[in-house]
Scaffold this active site. Structure first.
Site, short mmCIF file in Angstrom:
data_model
loop_
_atom_site.label_atom_id
_atom_site.label_comp_id
_atom_site.label_asym_id
_atom_site.label_seq_id
_atom_site.Cartn_x
_atom_site.Cartn_y
_atom_site.Cartn_z
N GLU A 208 -5.12 1.81 6.25
CA GLU A 208 -4.89 1.73 4.81
C GLU A 208 -5.58 2.90 4.12
O GLU A 208 -5.07 3.47 3.16
CB GLU A 208 -5.43 0.41 4.27
CG GLU A 208 -5.36 0.27 2.76
CD GLU A 208 -5.87 -1.07 2.28
OE1 GLU A 208 -6.54 -1.10 1.24
OE2 GLU A 208 -5.58 -2.09 2.94
N ARG B 156 0.83 -1.21 0.00
CA ARG B 156 0.00 0.00 0.00
C ARG B 156 0.86 1.27 0.00
O ARG B 156 0.53 2.27 0.63
CB ARG B 156 -0.98 0.00 1.18
CG ARG B 156 -1.90 -1.21 1.20
CD ARG B 156 -2.81 -1.26 -0.03
NE ARG B 156 -3.58 -2.50 -0.08
CZ ARG B 156 -3.27 -3.56 -0.83
NH1 ARG B 156 -2.20 -3.54 -1.62
NH2 ARG B 156 -4.01 -4.65 -0.81
N SER C 222 -11.40 -1.29 2.53
CA SER C 222 -10.60 -1.84 3.63
C SER C 222 -9.97 -0.70 4.42
O SER C 222 -9.27 0.14 3.87
CB SER C 222 -9.52 -2.76 3.07
OG SER C 222 -8.76 -3.33 4.09
#
Length: 301
Positions: free
Chosen positions: A292, A172, A222
C-alpha cells in the site's frame, strides 16, 4: 528559464536536501532539487520550467505513506505542504482544501462547521493530495465516499477539474496515479450534522488508532494492501515474522501490519523487511502481498 532562476522570483528551491527530514519513516536519500511552492502561480512556474528543461518531476505530500529509496530522487521534488488553505461552506455542505493541507485539519474544519463525512480521516496523517492520490481510508470510510470534485495541474501545465466519477477510485487507487496529474485541491461533499456528535466520533476513531497502532515510533503507516478474504497482520504473526528486525526496521509488536523505525533504519532496511514478509507470506499462504505504501526513488550506488 533555468530552474534555479526561479529563486529570483521568491520561490523556495533547495539543492541536495535529504528527504529523510520530511518522511514519516525518517529515511530516504536526497532530492537533487527540492521546492516548496506557496501558491498555484509558483506551482505552475515550476512545472513549466521542468518541462522546458526536461527535468524529471516528483510530487509528494506529507510523506506519511511513502518510502523513498536511499539513493534519493533525481530532478525536482515538489512538496506541497505550504499550499494548505481549507475553506468550509456550511450552506453548501462542502469543504474545499488545498492539496498540501493535512487531511486531519480538513476533518477538523468540517467538524467545526457541523459537517459530517470526514470523521474517518481524523487520525490519518497524510495530506489532502495524498489522500486523493491513494484513496486513503480508515474505519469503514474512504476518501472516494466524500469527494465531490478534484482540481489538478496536468504535466502539460493545464488546470483541469475532475468529477467524482471521473476519478476512477478503487481500493487505494485513483485516476491520478495513472495520469501523473498533480492534485492542487479537492472539494468534499458532506452532510449537515451535530458538531459534538461528529467530534465524539472523531475522538473514538483516534482512540482506536492510539490503542492499535505503534504511534510512538516513526513509520510509513499501513505497509500492505489487504488481500480479499484475509487480514495481513494475523498472517504475518502466523508466519513468525512479528518483531522481525532488519537493521533499524522492525515489524511492529503492536500491529504486525506496520513496520517501524526503532533507531537508525534506512529505506533499504524497510524494503528488505518488506520483501522478506512478501516472500514468506507467498511461501506459507500462497498469497502475493501488494504494498500500500508508495515506494519511489533510486537505489544507493
Amino acid at each position: 528559464m533555468q530552474l534555479m532562476d526561479l529563486r529570483k522570483q521568491g520561490i523556495d528551491i533547495q539543492e541536495n536536501i535529504p528527504l529523510s527530514r520530511f518522511t514519516f519513516t525518517k529515511t530516504g536519500g536526497p532530492a537533487q532539487y527540492l521546492a516548496f511552492p506557496k501558491n498555484l502561480n509558483e506551482l505552475e512556474l515550476l512545472v513549466d520550467t521542468v518541462k522546458e528543461n526536461n527535468i524529471p518531476l516528483t510530487v509528494i505530500g506529507n510523506a506519511s505513506n511513502l518510502i523513498i529509496r536511499d539513493g534519493g530522487i533525481s530532478g525536482l521534488v515538489l512538496i506541497l505542504t505550504k499550499m494548505d488553505t481549507i475553506v468550509a461552506n456550511k450552506d453548501e455542505a462542502t469543504v474545499t482544501a488545498d492539496a498540501g493541507a493535512r487531511i486531519i485539519d480538513t476533518s477538523e474544519a468540517a467538524c467545526e462547521a457541523g459537517l459530517s463525512g470526514l470523521e474517518f480521516a481524523a487520525g490519518i496523517p497524510g495530506s489532502v493530495g495524498g489522500a486523493v492520490f491513494m484513496n486513503a481510508g480508515a474505519y469503514g470510510g474512504e476518501t472516494e465516499f466524500v469527494i465531490k470534485s478534484v482540481r489538478v495541474l496536468t504535466r502539460a501545465g493545464e488546470f483541469k477539474t475532475y468529477t467524482h466519477d471521473e476519478m476512477e477510485f478503487g481500493y487505494r487507487h485513483s485516476l491520478v496515479q495513472e495520469t501523473g496529474d498533480i492534485v492542487v485541491s479537492a472539494t468534499f461533499g458532506l452532510e449537515p450534522g451535530d458538531k459534538w456528535a461528529i467530534k465524539a466520533k472523531m475522538e473514538y476513531f483516534n482512540g482506536l488508532r492510539r490503542a492499535k497502532q505503534p504511534l510512538e515510533y516513526p513509520s510509513c503507516g499501513s505497509v500492505f494492501k489487504r488481500p480479499a478474504g484475509h487480514f495481513v497482520g494475523p498472517m504475518i504473526i502466523k508466519a513468525g515474522l512479528q518483531g522481525k528486525r532488519i537493521g533499524g526496521a522492525e515489524d511492529s509488536m503492536k500491529h504486525a501490519g506496520f513496520i517501524v523505525n526503532v533507531g537508525g533504519a534506512t529505506a533499504t532496511d524497510y524494503l528488505d523487511l518488506i520483501h522478506l514478509i512478501q516472500k514468506t507470506i507467498k511461501k506459507d499462504f500462497g498469497i502475493d502481498l501488494q504494498t500500500e505504501v508508495r515506494i519511489i526513488g533510486k537505489e544507493k550506488d
